[in-house]
Write a protein that holds these residues in place. Structure first.
Motif, PDB file in Angstrom:
ATOM      1  N   UNK A   1       3.408  -2.681  -6.075  1.00 52.17           N
ATOM      2  CA  UNK A   1       3.101  -3.387  -4.847  1.00 52.17           C
ATOM      3  C   UNK A   1       1.778  -4.105  -5.001  1.00 52.17           C
ATOM      4  N   UNK A   2       1.503  -5.033  -4.106  1.00 50.82           N
ATOM      5  CA  UNK A   2       0.247  -5.785  -4.113  1.00 50.82           C
ATOM      6  C   UNK A   2      -0.455  -5.553  -2.780  1.00 50.82           C
ATOM      7  N   UNK A   3      -1.723  -5.154  -2.839  1.00 45.16           N
ATOM      8  CA  UNK A   3      -2.515  -4.892  -1.639  1.00 45.16           C
ATOM      9  C   UNK A   3      -3.841  -5.640  -1.729  1.00 45.16           C
ATOM     10  N   UNK A   4      -4.681  -5.470  -0.724  1.00 49.86           N
ATOM     11  CA  UNK A   4      -6.005  -6.081  -0.752  1.00 49.86           C
ATOM     12  C   UNK A   4      -6.862  -5.525  -1.884  1.00 49.86           C
ATOM     13  N   UNK A   5      -6.523  -4.325  -2.363  1.00 53.69           N
ATOM     14  CA  UNK A   5      -7.272  -3.712  -3.452  1.00 53.69           C
ATOM     15  C   UNK A   5      -6.774  -4.122  -4.831  1.00 53.69           C
ATOM     16  N   UNK A   6      -5.674  -4.865  -4.881  1.00 51.32           N
ATOM     17  CA  UNK A   6      -5.143  -5.311  -6.174  1.00 51.32           C
ATOM     18  C   UNK A   6      -6.064  -6.350  -6.792  1.00 51.32           C
TER      19      UNK A   6
ATOM     20  N   UNK B   1       0.786  -1.222   0.000  1.00 48.66           N
ATOM     21  CA  UNK B   1       0.000   0.000   0.000  1.00 48.66           C
ATOM     22  C   UNK B   1       0.819   1.273   0.000  1.00 48.66           C
ATOM     23  N   UNK B   2       2.132   1.165   0.201  1.00 46.80           N
ATOM     24  CA  UNK B   2       2.997   2.339   0.200  1.00 46.80           C
ATOM     25  C   UNK B   2       3.537   2.601  -1.202  1.00 46.80           C
TER      26      UNK B   2
END
Length: 313
Positions: free
Chosen positions: A285-290, A67-68
């Protein structure tokens, strides 16, 4: 130097001393007191490639938290201490100034800088442009997003295997075999992109900022960025008018914005031109929103977005 604001690294000398002290209490540097090699990577695509190559023989961590924005990374004292203790640090020079500084002072002799393996040279198709296109071509020299071309990430995987073999020769063959498997997996993604984008009705790729030069070059698209390489940069009214005119003149139907960045700029151009918007992930980056949980999944989600947005049959 890529077009990013430099970040000051706080109290590196003090932190370095703390890190060296920590090495003395945790056993052999690079193992954290255990049997596995500890590898620190600078941001997600390097983490993914390193994990695939290292397999079960190393513990891989990432300095950039999910997320950063990796461009704006600031290292904490704990981050620097972790980097100082690592058996290997994998990074891309110029992409994250704070990491460059920390590696130079704390891990210069235990690092792999991947730009040579990735081959960040300007794509040959950009050589003859003039005017605004020449400026875009010049910026592409500094585009760090090589991993959006899977073939370049595969080369980085091979370089990681070679470096891991130097650091940990007992597992050299395993690293080599894992890198070969990674290369096969990335080649499969590359083939999917080549087939999926071979017959697009529109080859003009209009994006909120210029993060997709290597992807566009690999698959025969022409990138037009509303902003430059810095996603936070606000385009001028003249630039917005210029891109809007391009969209109308070239019958572009989709304006792409990315995760981790506001869609406002893309939505503004879309409203002015009656186009739609869609997400195209630069995979920093990979997040929960990806759209998916890992590099292959997000790349394939990008392909689906492009096939729809560029009217590919």
């Amino acid at each position: 130097m890529f077009l990013r604001a430099s970040r000051l690294l706080p109290a590196l000398a003090v932190v370095g001393a703390l890190a060296l002290a920590a090495c003395g209490t945790n056993g052999t540097a690079g193992t954290g007191g255990g049997d596995k090699l500890e590898v620190v990577t600078a941001f997600y695509p390097l983490q993914y490639a390193t994990e695939q190559v290292a397999g079960d023989h190393a513990t891989v961590s990432n300095l950039t938290k999910p997320g950063a924005e990796p461009h704006d990374l600031e290292l904490t004292p704990q981050d620097v201490a972790q980097l100082s203790e690592a058996g290997l640090v994998v990074f891309l020079h110029g992409f994250q100034p704070a990491v460059d500084d920390a590696v130079e002072q704390e891990a210069k002799d235990r690092s792999l800088e991947v730009s040579t393996a990735a081959d960040l040279s300007r794509p040959a198709v950009e050589e003859e442009h003039e005017g605004e296109e020449a400026h875009a071509a010049e910026e592409l020299k500094h585009d760090p997003h090589f991993w959006l071309d899977p073939t370049r990430l595969a080369k980085v995987g091979t370089a990681i295997a070679d470096k891991l073999a130097e650091v940990d020769p007992d597992n050299a063959q395993a690293y080599k075999d894992n890198a070969a498997k990674l290369s096969q997996d990335l080649k499969a993604i590359d083939e999917e992109f080549k087939q999926g984008l071979a017959s697009c009705q529109n080859k003009d790729l209009v994006t909120s900022h210029q993060a997709f030069g290597y992807l566009a070059d690999r698959y025969g698209l022409t990138q037009v960025g509303i902003s430059g390489l810095t996603p936070e940069q606000e385009p001028s009214p003249a630039k917005l008018a210029e891109v809007s005119k391009f969209v109308r003149d070239h019958q572009v139907r989709t304006i792409y914005y990315e995760t981790l960045v506001s869609p406002t700029i893309a939505e503004t151009v879309a409203r002015e031109t009656n186009a739609q918007t869609a997400v195209l992930d630069p995979l920093e980056g990979v997040t929960d929103d990806s759209a998916a949980k890992d590099y292959p999944g997000v790349m394939r989600a990008n392909l689906q977005a492009l096939e729809k947005g560029q009217s590919c049959s």
